[in-house]
Design a protein around this motif. Structure first.
Motif, PDB file in Angstrom:
ATOM      1  N   ALA A 124       0.835  -1.207   0.000  1.00 40.83           N
ATOM      2  CA  ALA A 124       0.000   0.000   0.000  1.00 40.83           C
ATOM      3  C   ALA A 124       0.869   1.256   0.000  1.00 40.83           C
ATOM      4  CB  ALA A 124      -0.916  -0.009   1.228  1.00 40.83           C
ATOM      5  N   ALA A 125       0.399   2.276  -0.720  1.00 41.46           N
ATOM      6  CA  ALA A 125       1.163   3.524  -0.845  1.00 41.46           C
ATOM      7  C   ALA A 125       1.210   4.268   0.497  1.00 41.46           C
ATOM      8  CB  ALA A 125       0.527   4.412  -1.915  1.00 41.46           C
ATOM      9  N   GLU A 126       2.262   5.039   0.647  1.00 41.57           N
ATOM     10  CA  GLU A 126       2.429   5.937   1.790  1.00 41.57           C
ATOM     11  C   GLU A 126       1.201   6.849   1.877  1.00 41.57           C
ATOM     12  OE1 GLU A 126       4.372   6.311   4.844  1.00 41.57           O
ATOM     13  OE2 GLU A 126       5.718   5.471   3.319  1.00 41.57           O
ATOM     14  N   GLY A 127       0.720   7.094   3.081  1.00 47.19           N
ATOM     15  CA  GLY A 127      -0.407   8.012   3.246  1.00 47.19           C
ATOM     16  C   GLY A 127      -1.767   7.316   3.186  1.00 47.19           C
ATOM     17  N   THR A 128      -1.786   6.015   2.877  1.00 41.80           N
ATOM     18  CA  THR A 128      -3.071   5.310   2.816  1.00 41.80           C
ATOM     19  C   THR A 128      -3.418   4.719   4.189  1.00 41.80           C
ATOM     20  OG1 THR A 128      -2.039   3.216   2.153  1.00 41.80           O
ATOM     21  CG2 THR A 128      -2.721   4.724   0.381  1.00 41.80           C
ATOM     22  N   ILE A 129      -4.708   4.405   4.360  1.00 40.16           N
ATOM     23  CA  ILE A 129      -5.185   3.856   5.642  1.00 40.16           C
ATOM     24  C   ILE A 129      -4.512   2.517   5.934  1.00 40.16           C
ATOM     25  CG2 ILE A 129      -7.226   2.921   6.811  1.00 40.16           C
ATOM     26  CD1 ILE A 129      -8.876   5.084   5.243  1.00 40.16           C
ATOM     27  N   ARG A 130      -4.450   1.652   4.924  1.00 42.25           N
ATOM     28  CA  ARG A 130      -3.881   0.317   5.191  1.00 42.25           C
ATOM     29  C   ARG A 130      -2.382   0.406   5.466  1.00 42.25           C
ATOM     30  NH1 ARG A 130      -7.502  -2.617   0.565  1.00 42.25           N
ATOM     31  NH2 ARG A 130      -9.165  -3.425   1.908  1.00 42.25           N
ATOM     32  N   ARG A 131      -1.687   1.279   4.773  1.00 43.67           N
ATOM     33  CA  ARG A 131      -0.254   1.443   5.029  1.00 43.67           C
ATOM     34  C   ARG A 131      -0.028   1.902   6.473  1.00 43.67           C
ATOM     35  NH1 ARG A 131       4.378   1.968   1.821  1.00 43.67           N
ATOM     36  NH2 ARG A 131       6.067   2.566   3.189  1.00 43.67           N
ATOM     37  N   ALA A 132      -0.906   2.793   6.929  1.00 43.97           N
ATOM     38  CA  ALA A 132      -0.733   3.345   8.275  1.00 43.97           C
ATOM     39  C   ALA A 132      -1.163   2.360   9.370  1.00 43.97           C
ATOM     40  CB  ALA A 132      -1.529   4.646   8.399  1.00 43.97           C
ATOM     41  N   PHE A 133      -2.205   1.572   9.122  1.00 45.39           N
ATOM     42  CA  PHE A 133      -2.813   0.835  10.237  1.00 45.39           C
ATOM     43  C   PHE A 133      -2.940  -0.673  10.083  1.00 45.39           C
ATOM     44  CE2 PHE A 133      -4.716   5.158  10.318  1.00 45.39           C
ATOM     45  CZ  PHE A 133      -4.140   5.587  11.511  1.00 45.39           C
ATOM     46  N   ALA A 134      -2.906  -1.221   8.852  1.00 49.91           N
ATOM     47  CA  ALA A 134      -3.138  -2.667   8.706  1.00 49.91           C
ATOM     48  C   ALA A 134      -1.968  -3.457   9.272  1.00 49.91           C
ATOM     49  CB  ALA A 134      -3.370  -3.019   7.242  1.00 49.91           C
ATOM     50  N   THR A 135      -2.272  -4.658   9.746  1.00 51.94           N
ATOM     51  CA  THR A 135      -1.240  -5.485  10.377  1.00 51.94           C
ATOM     52  C   THR A 135      -1.063  -6.803   9.650  1.00 51.94           C
ATOM     53  OG1 THR A 135      -2.965  -6.392  11.814  1.00 51.94           O
ATOM     54  CG2 THR A 135      -1.667  -4.559  12.689  1.00 51.94           C
ATOM     55  N   ASP A 136      -1.900  -7.047   8.625  1.00 51.69           N
ATOM     56  CA  ASP A 136      -2.026  -8.390   8.075  1.00 51.69           C
ATOM     57  C   ASP A 136      -2.802  -8.262   6.768  1.00 51.69           C
ATOM     58  OD1 ASP A 136      -2.609 -11.332   9.783  1.00 51.69           O
ATOM     59  OD2 ASP A 136      -3.709 -10.953   7.934  1.00 51.69           O
ATOM     60  N   ILE A 137      -2.611  -9.198   5.811  1.00 52.53           N
ATOM     61  CA  ILE A 137      -3.368  -9.095   4.557  1.00 52.53           C
ATOM     62  C   ILE A 137      -4.873  -9.249   4.816  1.00 52.53           C
ATOM     63  CG2 ILE A 137      -3.160 -11.528   3.883  1.00 52.53           C
ATOM     64  CD1 ILE A 137      -2.745 -10.362   0.942  1.00 52.53           C
ATOM     65  N   GLU A 138      -5.227  -9.997   5.868  1.00 52.99           N
ATOM     66  CA  GLU A 138      -6.645 -10.187   6.194  1.00 52.99           C
ATOM     67  C   GLU A 138      -7.150  -9.066   7.110  1.00 52.99           C
ATOM     68  OE1 GLU A 138      -8.459 -14.155   7.285  1.00 52.99           O
ATOM     69  OE2 GLU A 138      -8.194 -13.205   9.259  1.00 52.99           O
ATOM     70  N   LYS A 139      -6.403  -8.787   8.144  1.00 55.86           N
ATOM     71  CA  LYS A 139      -6.819  -7.747   9.104  1.00 55.86           C
ATOM     72  C   LYS A 139      -6.322  -6.400   8.567  1.00 55.86           C
ATOM     73  CE  LYS A 139      -6.995 -11.009  12.865  1.00 55.86           C
ATOM     74  NZ  LYS A 139      -6.755 -12.167  11.962  1.00 55.86           N
ATOM     75  N   ASN A 140      -7.046  -5.935   7.558  1.00 56.99           N
ATOM     76  CA  ASN A 140      -6.571  -4.740   6.844  1.00 56.99           C
ATOM     77  C   ASN A 140      -7.491  -3.528   7.048  1.00 56.99           C
ATOM     78  OD1 ASN A 140      -8.634  -5.648   5.264  1.00 56.99           O
ATOM     79  ND2 ASN A 140      -7.459  -5.874   3.391  1.00 56.99           N
ATOM     80  N   VAL A 141      -8.199  -3.533   8.204  1.00 57.31           N
ATOM     81  CA  VAL A 141      -8.891  -2.358   8.757  1.00 57.31           C
ATOM     82  C   VAL A 141     -10.140  -1.908   7.994  1.00 57.31           C
ATOM     83  CG1 VAL A 141      -8.607   0.038   9.621  1.00 57.31           C
ATOM     84  CG2 VAL A 141      -6.667  -1.550   9.694  1.00 57.31           C
ATOM     85  N   VAL A 142     -10.067  -1.893   6.678  1.00 54.15           N
ATOM     86  CA  VAL A 142     -11.174  -1.345   5.889  1.00 54.15           C
ATOM     87  C   VAL A 142     -11.469  -2.208   4.660  1.00 54.15           C
ATOM     88  CG1 VAL A 142     -11.122   1.109   6.545  1.00 54.15           C
ATOM     89  CG2 VAL A 142      -9.476   0.230   4.860  1.00 54.15           C
ATOM     90  N   HIS A 143     -12.682  -2.057   4.168  1.00 54.44           N
ATOM     91  CA  HIS A 143     -13.104  -2.700   2.910  1.00 54.44           C
ATOM     92  C   HIS A 143     -13.705  -1.633   2.008  1.00 54.44           C
ATOM     93  CE1 HIS A 143     -15.119  -5.390   0.082  1.00 54.44           C
ATOM     94  NE2 HIS A 143     -16.150  -4.578   0.200  1.00 54.44           N
TER      95      HIS A 143
END
Ligand code: CMP
Length: 138
Positions: A96-115
């Motif tokens: 994920a690109a810098e500045g995106t939600i998943r780059r900032a917060f996701a911990t796992d390909i599955e637990k990726n915070v948002v859909h």
């Protein structure tokens, strides 16, 4: 104007990221036209992700998505589908690109915070999966 479905997944809710995600949505210029908090059953998660039912991660994914409360939102904007996907970042947070939600917060390909919906047809299906016609504002 286009609409897309956003979900703050159970990991995002459990980690106290509802406000952070909604702040980014609002600052991103989206209008929130429907919202609800809900704890999906396993069967509801399986129905939502039915397109992935043959994938090796389907069981884990539907267990995770029914593991705790989530927040579903309908976002409205020009090109809402593509723009929300851009704000989320790639499914795999390592890509994920810098500045995106998943780059900032996701911990796992599955637990990726948002859909987010990936196309107009899936957006129509996903929005109607969560919301009826009396639940929209604006
Ligand atoms: P989402 O955008 O909600 O769509 C399908 C979900 O499956 C994805 O986010 C991830 O949470 C999850 N997932 C788990 N493993 C994979 C994988 N290998 N590839 C894609 N998605 C995965």
């Amino acid at each position: 104007m286009e609409r897309t479905l956003a979900i703050i997944k159970p990991d995002g809710v459990a980690r106290g990221l509802i406000g952070e995600v909604i702040k980014r949505i609002e600052e991103g210029g989206f209008k929130i036209v429907a919202a609800k908090m809900l704890h999906l059953t396993r069967a509801q998660a399986q129905g939502f992700y039915a397109v992935h039912r043959e994938r090796p991660f389907f069981n884990d994914l539907t267990a995770f998505m029914s593991s705790g409360p989530a927040v579903a939102l309908v976002l409205e904007a020009e090109n809402a589908i593509a723009r929300w996907r851009e704000l989320m970042g790639a499914t795999d947070f390592r890509k994920a690109a810098e500045g995106t939600i998943r780059r900032a917060f996701a911990t796992d390909i599955e637990k990726n915070v948002v859909h987010g919906s990936d196309a107009p047809e899936t957006a129509a299906f996903e929005i109607s999966y969560f919301f009826n016609r009396f639940e929209f504002v604006g």
